[in-house]
Structure formats: structure tokens, C-alpha cells
Design a protein around this motif. Sequence first.
Motif, PDB file in Angstrom:
ATOM      1  N   LEU A 163      14.333  49.841  64.768  1.00 52.18           N
ATOM      2  CA  LEU A 163      15.136  49.352  63.653  1.00 52.18           C
ATOM      3  C   LEU A 163      16.600  49.689  63.884  1.00 52.18           C
ATOM      4  CD1 LEU A 163      12.925  50.665  60.696  1.00 52.18           C
ATOM      5  CD2 LEU A 163      12.718  48.467  61.881  1.00 52.18           C
ATOM      6  N   ALA A 164      17.478  48.835  63.401  1.00 50.33           N
ATOM      7  CA  ALA A 164      18.915  49.113  63.415  1.00 50.33           C
ATOM      8  C   ALA A 164      19.321  49.551  62.009  1.00 50.33           C
ATOM      9  CB  ALA A 164      19.702  47.875  63.837  1.00 50.33           C
ATOM     10  N   ALA A 165      20.171  50.566  61.925  1.00 55.48           N
ATOM     11  CA  ALA A 165      20.580  51.087  60.621  1.00 55.48           C
ATOM     12  C   ALA A 165      22.089  51.240  60.565  1.00 55.48           C
ATOM     13  CB  ALA A 165      19.907  52.427  60.350  1.00 55.48           C
ATOM     14  N   ALA A 166      22.640  50.917  59.397  1.00 59.31           N
ATOM     15  CA  ALA A 166      24.080  51.053  59.145  1.00 59.31           C
ATOM     16  C   ALA A 166      24.290  51.996  57.965  1.00 59.31           C
ATOM     17  CB  ALA A 166      24.686  49.681  58.846  1.00 59.31           C
ATOM     18  N   PRO A 167      25.491  52.614  57.857  1.00 57.05           N
ATOM     19  CA  PRO A 167      25.765  53.494  56.723  1.00 57.05           C
ATOM     20  C   PRO A 167      25.511  52.753  55.410  1.00 57.05           C
ATOM     21  CG  PRO A 167      27.495  53.657  58.355  1.00 57.05           C
ATOM     22  CD  PRO A 167      26.628  52.515  58.769  1.00 57.05           C
ATOM     23  N   PRO A 168      25.009  53.435  54.378  1.00 55.58           N
ATOM     24  CA  PRO A 168      24.825  54.895  54.272  1.00 55.58           C
ATOM     25  C   PRO A 168      23.486  55.405  54.786  1.00 55.58           C
ATOM     26  CG  PRO A 168      24.398  53.848  52.159  1.00 55.58           C
ATOM     27  CD  PRO A 168      24.788  52.742  53.082  1.00 55.58           C
ATOM     28  N   PHE A 169      22.833  54.665  55.676  1.00 52.70           N
ATOM     29  CA  PHE A 169      21.608  55.112  56.335  1.00 52.70           C
ATOM     30  C   PHE A 169      20.508  55.481  55.345  1.00 52.70           C
ATOM     31  CE2 PHE A 169      25.026  56.397  59.426  1.00 52.70           C
ATOM     32  CZ  PHE A 169      24.789  55.376  60.315  1.00 52.70           C
ATOM     33  N   ARG A 170      20.226  54.568  54.443  1.00 51.63           N
ATOM     34  CA  ARG A 170      19.131  54.771  53.496  1.00 51.63           C
ATOM     35  C   ARG A 170      17.788  54.531  54.183  1.00 51.63           C
ATOM     36  NH1 ARG A 170      22.802  51.592  50.347  1.00 51.63           N
ATOM     37  NH2 ARG A 170      23.781  52.810  48.674  1.00 51.63           N
ATOM     38  N   PRO A 171      16.697  55.076  53.621  1.00 49.68           N
ATOM     39  CA  PRO A 171      15.369  54.778  54.167  1.00 49.68           C
ATOM     40  C   PRO A 171      15.117  53.270  54.148  1.00 49.68           C
ATOM     41  CG  PRO A 171      15.258  56.601  52.614  1.00 49.68           C
ATOM     42  CD  PRO A 171      16.645  56.035  52.498  1.00 49.68           C
ATOM     43  N   PRO A 172      14.357  52.747  55.104  1.00 50.02           N
ATOM     44  CA  PRO A 172      14.160  51.297  55.164  1.00 50.02           C
ATOM     45  C   PRO A 172      13.312  50.738  54.037  1.00 50.02           C
ATOM     46  CG  PRO A 172      12.858  52.405  56.853  1.00 50.02           C
ATOM     47  CD  PRO A 172      13.754  53.436  56.252  1.00 50.02           C
ATOM     48  N   ASP A 173      12.556  51.575  53.328  1.00 48.95           N
ATOM     49  CA  ASP A 173      11.855  51.122  52.128  1.00 48.95           C
ATOM     50  C   ASP A 173      11.655  52.323  51.211  1.00 48.95           C
ATOM     51  OD1 ASP A 173       9.736  52.580  53.163  1.00 48.95           O
ATOM     52  OD2 ASP A 173       8.314  50.925  53.215  1.00 48.95           O
ATOM     53  N   SER A 174      11.140  52.053  50.014  1.00 47.62           N
ATOM     54  CA  SER A 174      10.990  53.120  49.012  1.00 47.62           C
ATOM     55  C   SER A 174       9.533  53.513  48.811  1.00 47.62           C
ATOM     56  CB  SER A 174      11.588  52.666  47.677  1.00 47.62           C
ATOM     57  OG  SER A 174      10.963  51.467  47.231  1.00 47.62           O
ATOM     58  N   GLU A 175       8.627  53.010  49.644  1.00 50.28           N
ATOM     59  CA  GLU A 175       7.217  53.321  49.470  1.00 50.28           C
ATOM     60  C   GLU A 175       6.913  54.741  49.954  1.00 50.28           C
ATOM     61  OE1 GLU A 175       4.361  50.503  50.772  1.00 50.28           O
ATOM     62  OE2 GLU A 175       5.562  48.759  50.190  1.00 50.28           O
ATOM     63  N   THR A 176       5.791  55.242  49.487  1.00 55.01           N
ATOM     64  CA  THR A 176       5.334  56.568  49.907  1.00 55.01           C
ATOM     65  C   THR A 176       3.985  56.435  50.600  1.00 55.01           C
ATOM     66  OG1 THR A 176       4.333  56.913  47.727  1.00 55.01           O
ATOM     67  CG2 THR A 176       6.554  57.778  48.076  1.00 55.01           C
ATOM     68  N   PRO A 177       3.705  57.286  51.569  1.00 48.02           N
ATOM     69  CA  PRO A 177       4.606  58.308  52.120  1.00 48.02           C
ATOM     70  C   PRO A 177       5.732  57.674  52.924  1.00 48.02           C
ATOM     71  CG  PRO A 177       2.637  58.150  53.452  1.00 48.02           C
ATOM     72  CD  PRO A 177       2.397  57.266  52.262  1.00 48.02           C
ATOM     73  N   ALA A 178       6.847  58.387  53.017  1.00 50.64           N
ATOM     74  CA  ALA A 178       8.001  57.862  53.748  1.00 50.64           C
ATOM     75  C   ALA A 178       7.658  57.686  55.219  1.00 50.64           C
ATOM     76  CB  ALA A 178       9.180  58.826  53.597  1.00 50.64           C
ATOM     77  N   LEU A 179       8.257  56.669  55.832  1.00 48.57           N
ATOM     78  CA  LEU A 179       8.051  56.440  57.253  1.00 48.57           C
ATOM     79  C   LEU A 179       8.652  57.584  58.066  1.00 48.57           C
ATOM     80  CD1 LEU A 179       8.930  52.641  57.537  1.00 48.57           C
ATOM     81  CD2 LEU A 179       6.646  53.661  57.531  1.00 48.57           C
ATOM     82  N   HIS A 180       8.053  57.862  59.215  1.00 49.19           N
ATOM     83  CA  HIS A 180       8.632  58.824  60.153  1.00 49.19           C
ATOM     84  C   HIS A 180       9.708  58.101  60.952  1.00 49.19           C
ATOM     85  CE1 HIS A 180       9.010  61.008  63.980  1.00 49.19           C
ATOM     86  NE2 HIS A 180       8.700  62.077  63.279  1.00 49.19           N
ATOM     87  N   LEU A 181      10.948  58.572  60.857  1.00 45.40           N
ATOM     88  CA  LEU A 181      12.086  57.934  61.518  1.00 45.40           C
ATOM     89  C   LEU A 181      12.694  58.887  62.537  1.00 45.40           C
ATOM     90  CD1 LEU A 181      13.867  56.369  58.399  1.00 45.40           C
ATOM     91  CD2 LEU A 181      12.312  55.225  59.985  1.00 45.40           C
ATOM     92  N   GLN A 182      12.903  58.388  63.734  1.00 41.80           N
ATOM     93  CA  GLN A 182      13.557  59.164  64.792  1.00 41.80           C
ATOM     94  C   GLN A 182      14.800  58.411  65.244  1.00 41.80           C
ATOM     95  OE1 GLN A 182      11.371  59.468  68.472  1.00 41.80           O
ATOM     96  NE2 GLN A 182      12.564  61.217  69.197  1.00 41.80           N
ATOM     97  N   THR A 183      15.953  59.067  65.188  1.00 44.13           N
ATOM     98  CA  THR A 183      17.183  58.452  65.679  1.00 44.13           C
ATOM     99  C   THR A 183      17.225  58.567  67.196  1.00 44.13           C
ATOM    100  OG1 THR A 183      18.391  58.967  63.640  1.00 44.13           O
ATOM    101  CG2 THR A 183      19.700  58.492  65.592  1.00 44.13           C
ATOM    102  N   LEU A 184      17.211  57.427  67.875  1.00 44.09           N
ATOM    103  CA  LEU A 184      17.279  57.436  69.336  1.00 44.09           C
ATOM    104  C   LEU A 184      18.714  57.621  69.810  1.00 44.09           C
ATOM    105  CD1 LEU A 184      14.726  54.612  70.261  1.00 44.09           C
ATOM    106  CD2 LEU A 184      14.327  57.058  69.910  1.00 44.09           C
ATOM    107  N   VAL A 185      19.623  56.841  69.267  1.00 41.83           N
ATOM    108  CA  VAL A 185      21.049  56.996  69.579  1.00 41.83           C
ATOM    109  C   VAL A 185      21.856  56.594  68.350  1.00 41.83           C
ATOM    110  CG1 VAL A 185      20.887  56.621  72.081  1.00 41.83           C
ATOM    111  CG2 VAL A 185      21.187  54.668  70.563  1.00 41.83           C
ATOM    112  N   GLU A 186      23.075  57.092  68.276  1.00 41.06           N
ATOM    113  CA  GLU A 186      24.033  56.674  67.250  1.00 41.06           C
ATOM    114  C   GLU A 186      25.377  56.439  67.925  1.00 41.06           C
ATOM    115  OE1 GLU A 186      26.234  58.310  63.177  1.00 41.06           O
ATOM    116  OE2 GLU A 186      24.202  59.009  63.694  1.00 41.06           O
ATOM    117  N   ARG A 187      25.883  55.227  67.802  1.00 38.29           N
ATOM    118  CA  ARG A 187      27.141  54.868  68.439  1.00 38.29           C
ATOM    119  C   ARG A 187      27.958  53.993  67.509  1.00 38.29           C
ATOM    120  NH1 ARG A 187      27.755  54.577  73.866  1.00 38.29           N
ATOM    121  NH2 ARG A 187      29.924  54.238  73.265  1.00 38.29           N
TER     122      ARG A 187
END
Length: 310
Positions: free
Chosen positions: A150-174
Motif C-alpha cells: 500500500l502507498a500512504a500519504a500524511p497524516p498516515f491514518r490506518p487504511p480502514d477502521s475495522e478491528t482487529p487493526a491490520l498489521h502494517l510494516q513501513t518498508l521505506v519512507e521517502r
Amino acid sequence: MSFADASLTALRVFREVAQRGTLTAAAVALGYTQSAVSRQIASLERAAGTRLLERRHDGVLLTPAGQLVLRRAATVLDQVDATARELAGLPDEHGTVRLGWFASAGAWLVPRALAELHRTHPAITVTTREGSTPALVRALRAETIDLALLAAAPPFRPPDSETPALHLQTLVERSLCVAVPEAHPLARGEFIDVADLHGQRWIAGPTSGEDRLMGVWPGLDERPEIAHTARDWLAKLRLIAAGCGITTVPAGLTGALPSGVRILPVRGGPREQRRLLLARLPKPPAEPVARLAAALRAVAIESDRRSMTG
């Protein structure tokens, strides 16, 4: 009627609706009429004794009961499919990983990571699909894919509001960059001043459906001139090489450029940071999934290092 009487067909239809986000899209994917999809959902809700979907003008939203049914349905359907494969004498697919990715990741990260995984673990099979962030998140929840880029832009909110929250790992930030033709005046230096982006002709992504206007520098205090609209990255880059306009790009795309295109950072104004995320459900991943995740991370980090030093 109890939930034990729910049909496998109804469960498959429900999973497809959860993944696609609308009854109409699920009907198209399954080759059903919309009324047939509605009947299957209605029968499943009667068996459950409660509503599983909240119908809204922009699609459907799973109720808490619907989220529970989706988790259980994914397990049941996977087991049924595995049994069918064994009965048919087909090889077990425990080594198969299903990956979803956003458009630009397919131009550089995905092919390199798959090549590396094949070199180190040739027994692992990977299937992939491209999609928007909302579509990929729904597919993760429906368990029709195992990992999603997934690509994410500020303010970097979770991609959805469902529970349980997805496990997210930042690979790179540029920082976001801009791709320009080599013969363009903006290509003469080693960076672009944000003020020089005014009055440019832009190549943007589609604006309909789930997609936002992608390709124009964020925050420009003018109405941008959209010269061309294209979803495909190869088409965008070829248009740039032909001198038809400029577009925003992730820095990682540097290694996939055709001749005649430069990617440059932008100076001045607020920093436009972008994150490359790897998402999955919050449960211990199977070994093949973990291997693919490691390959994606390694290639992303190496590409990021090269783009910073190149």
C-alpha cells in the motif's frame, strides 16, 4: 433455520461482496445477477439471525456480525477448496502466496522481489493482483490475498477502521518526486523548486471511483492543467519521455525509467513524504508469506539505498 444450514454458495457470495465493496461489483465478478447476489445475502442473514451488511449509497459496510462471519467463512471455504484439490489429485498449495499491490509497485518492486524469491525459494508460488488501496484492504479482510503493498500519504491514518487493526510494516519512507522529460527546462538541475511547478502540464491518474487525482504536486495554489490521464505507469512514463507533460512519482521508480525521463526531488514548501507499507491480517504469517514479505522488504530497502546514492 440455523447458521449451520448456510450454504457454501451463500458464503462465497458474501466473501465476494465483502471484498468488492458493492453487490453490483460482486455480481459482475461472479457472473450472477444483482438480484441473485441479494438473495444469497438475504438467506445468509436469515441463517445468522442478524444483519451482516449495512447498505449505504457508496457500497456496503460489514456489521460486527458480518466481520465475524467473514473470518469464519474464509477458513471454511479455504478448507473446502483444499479438500477439492486433494480429491482431484492436484498438488497441495500450501506454498502459494497471494499478493496485492498498488500500480507503481508493479513497475519496480514486485518483479524484483519475485525474482529474488524464486532464486532463494523456488518452491514458493506467488500470484498477484493490482488494485487500489480500498480494494486491497477489502481483499485482505476477505482473506482472498495474504499480503498487500500500500502507498500512504500524511497524516498516515490506518487504511480502514475495522478491528482487529491490520498489521502494517513501513518498508521505506521517502519524499515524493517529479518525473520530467530530459529535454525539459526543469531537468537541467539536480532538484526542482516548487515555485517552478506552476503552469506546468500534468499527466495524472483517473479521478473516478476510488481513485484520487494522482500525479499532480499536492498543494499547488492553482488549478492544474491536466494534459493526459492514464492509469498505466508505462504509458505515463512514455508520455513524459515524449515531452507531453510531467507527473509525480515515488523515488523507488528510478530504476524502471525509460530513456528520456529524469526523476528529481522538489525543494521548497511542505515536505511531501510517502510511505510504502506492507499490510496483512494480524496473525502469525505462514512461512511462505513471511519469506515473500522478507524479499519485498529487502528489495525495497536496497532500491531506496540506490536511489539515495545514485
